[in-house]
Design a protein around this motif. Structure first.
Motif, PDB file in Angstrom:
ATOM      1  N   ALA A 152      41.466  39.484  47.639  1.00 61.49           N
ATOM      2  CA  ALA A 152      41.325  39.269  46.198  1.00 61.49           C
ATOM      3  C   ALA A 152      42.411  38.367  45.627  1.00 61.49           C
ATOM      4  CB  ALA A 152      41.335  40.619  45.472  1.00 61.49           C
TER       5      ALA A 152
ATOM      6  N   ALA B  85      37.195  38.833  50.661  1.00 62.03           N
ATOM      7  CA  ALA B  85      37.058  38.226  49.334  1.00 62.03           C
ATOM      8  C   ALA B  85      35.579  38.092  48.968  1.00 62.03           C
ATOM      9  CB  ALA B  85      37.742  36.866  49.299  1.00 62.03           C
TER      10      ALA B  85
ATOM     11  N   ASP C  71      42.189  44.115  51.394  1.00 59.51           N
ATOM     12  CA  ASP C  71      41.581  43.938  50.078  1.00 59.51           C
ATOM     13  C   ASP C  71      42.503  43.122  49.172  1.00 59.51           C
ATOM     14  OD1 ASP C  71      39.617  45.524  51.091  1.00 59.51           O
ATOM     15  OD2 ASP C  71      39.560  46.913  49.397  1.00 59.51           O
TER      16      ASP C  71
ATOM     17  N   LEU D 233      34.126  41.416  48.004  1.00 61.75           N
ATOM     18  CA  LEU D 233      34.574  41.811  46.665  1.00 61.75           C
ATOM     19  C   LEU D 233      33.969  40.942  45.570  1.00 61.75           C
ATOM     20  CD1 LEU D 233      38.360  42.486  47.432  1.00 61.75           C
ATOM     21  CD2 LEU D 233      36.557  44.193  47.051  1.00 61.75           C
TER      22      LEU D 233
ATOM     23  N   ALA E 251      39.257  44.650  40.796  1.00 64.33           N
ATOM     24  CA  ALA E 251      38.530  44.993  42.020  1.00 64.33           C
ATOM     25  C   ALA E 251      39.379  45.814  42.972  1.00 64.33           C
ATOM     26  CB  ALA E 251      38.057  43.716  42.720  1.00 64.33           C
TER      27      ALA E 251
ATOM     28  N   ARG F  87      39.932  40.060  39.493  1.00 61.86           N
ATOM     29  CA  ARG F  87      40.420  40.234  40.873  1.00 61.86           C
ATOM     30  C   ARG F  87      41.316  41.466  40.965  1.00 61.86           C
ATOM     31  NH1 ARG F  87      40.189  35.681  44.469  1.00 61.86           N
ATOM     32  NH2 ARG F  87      39.026  33.949  43.549  1.00 61.86           N
TER      33      ARG F  87
END
Length: 478
Positions: free
Chosen positions: A169, A126, A165, A129, A153, A150
């Motif tokens: 996110a 997180a 990922d 990102l 991303a 979010r």
């Protein structure tokens, strides 16, 4: 990959991962829930098959996410004809049952550790990102533009973004359940940088009181998830400590240290895992604590008794020389015990020692200092030019040895108030008596000077002059 596809993928991800990672009634690990499950029903779990006693037990619900069998079965190897009442078989089944429960615990523990790893990985991802890590429920409550950011991303050229990922996110991993018994081990992980500068003995002395405090806590409140630990639990622990103080079993200071250790560990873990709670141990310290300062020795007593020829002959050579060293330097026992050939300088116009963080952590940065050697302290270091290997990183043993000797030889006028450390207070009083400047005293004692620091400070020669003014008449030998 479109936004709609990402959202659909996330829902599938949650439906697959959440039931497996957080099965019903498993979130409290091996605490009270498991205790109610294990050990219920037939205590022997015995059955008969093909003329033999066998162990049969339905897999408890709490472990079905880990053990897919409906029943756990194992042969006792005992014929019914040889043990018609099943007495031997019951003992065998009890051993099998204990092994089976240990196996289940291992499965649950491994799953819990894996869940923690996934949670930490999601948090780290997180940050990469560009977001703070929050759970999926919290993501849903964030402003629409943040939710879209979010999701954006996660839009990559790949058919699906990596699971880590998505978890990072969109909050795909719940904060792990930390058991009270795990509190110290989790806290210790957060202190790696701090501990890396400590010696082995310093780490041991740092760990032990916290482990003891946690043991005292679980004896009173039992083991439970941290999120289920309440203010009432904390008050129960405080009241137990208060009873022990009233019974004369511990001092108020000891009780408050235990409360302080638990409070710090809880606050650190709560912040580290971003748990939705506050430490229940705030403002629970016991009142009435008094700090009793060690008394200095009378300089006349030191000269007549401690520095008398042969007075310390009963001490081993290392401990005896350390005591002589402290007399004219005011060192702490741990500082003296950890001198090495790199910090002992006997060649030159002014022999001196250095107190520096060499493979260990000093009490404070300002305790770093250089101290000239005069009188009996110089004599002692000339005998131990490479330091005191016997007590290196073992100041606890040194303290016990020296203080026991002083007590048994009537060299502690007040056994409760005088210890070897009192020589450090005597050293400071002697400097004050000759009206040494505040800066000189601070730099010799390793105290923080309560004013701005300018220049390099007093030289070795300057400090040595003041030490010569207060030097005792040394014994004829060390």
């Amino acid at each position: 990959m479109s936004t709609i596809e990402i959202i659909e993928f996330f829902h599938v991800y949650k439906s697959i991962c959440y039931p497996y990672c957080y099965p019903k009634r498993v979130t409290n690990g091996f605490g009270c829930t498991m205790a109610r499950t294990i050990g219920s029903g037939n205590p022997d779990y015995l059955s008969v098959k093909d003329g033999r006693w066998i162990y049969v037990r339905r897999v408890p619900e709490v472990f079905r996410a880990f053990d897919k069998r409906t029943f756990a079965r194992a042969s006792t190897g005992i014929l019914v004809s040889e043990d018609p009442k099943g007495l031997r078989a019951a003992r065998s089944a009890a051993k099998i049952n204990a092994d089976t429960e240990e196996y289940w615990r291992g499965l649950a523990d491994g799953q819990a550790k894996e869940a923690k790893k996934r949670y930490e990985a999601a948090r780290r991802r997180a940050r990469v990102l560009g977001f703070d890590y929050v759970t999926s429920d919290e993501v849903a409550g964030r402003p629409l533009n943040e939710i879209m950011a979010r999701l954006g991303a996660l839009q990559t050229t790949q058919h699906r973004p990596p699971i880590v990922d998505v978890a990072g996110a969109l909050g795909g991993e719940k904060a792990p359940q930390i058991q009270i018994e795990e509190l110290f081990s989790e806290f210790e992980k957060t202190q790696k940088t701090y501990l890396s500068n400590m010696s082995k003995d310093q780490v041991r002395r740092w760990r032990n009181p916290k482990i003891l405090a946690l043991k005292s806590l679980t004896e009173i409140t039992g083991n439970k998830p941290l999120l289920e630990f309440t203010r009432n639990d904390a008050i129960d622990f405080r009241e137990c400590l208060q009873d022990r103080v009233e019974a004369g079993q511990i001092q108020i200071g000891t009780a408050n240290k235990q409360i302080g250790h638990i409070n710090k560990m809880m606050r650190t873990i709560i912040n580290h895992f971003r748990l939705d709670m506050v430490s229940p141990f705030g403002e629970l310290r016991l009142e009435g604590e008094r700090t009793e300062q060690r008394h200095p020795f009378d300089p006349k007593f030191v000269q007549k008794n401690i520095l008398a020829d042969g007075a310390l002959d009963g001490l081993n050579a290392s401990a005896r020389s350390i005591l002589y060293l402290i007399v004219e330097t005011g060192l702490r026992l741990s500082e003296a015990a950890n001198l090495t050939e790199n910090t002992i300088h006997l060649e030159g116009k002014v022999p001196y020692i250095e107190v520096v963080p060499e493979e260990r952590l000093l009490k404070q940065d300002h305790t770093t200092r250089t101290i000239p050697l005069v009188g009996v302290s110089l004599m002692a270091m000339q005998e131990f030019k490479r330091g005191f290997s016997r007590y290196h990183d073992n100041a606890g043993s040194l303290s016990a040895t020296v203080n026991k000797f002083l007590l048994e030889n009537d060299l502690r006028p007040n056994p409760r108030k005088h210890t070897a450390y009192s020589l450090r207070h005597t050293f400071e009083d002697r400097l004050t008596a000759v009206e040494a400047p505040e800066k000189i005293i601070a730099m010799l004692m390793g105290h923080k000077l309560q004013r701005p620091k300018y220049g390099h400070g007093p030289t070795l020669e300057h400090k040595g002059e003041w030490l010569q003014r207060i030097a005792f008449t040394p014994p004829s030998r060390v």
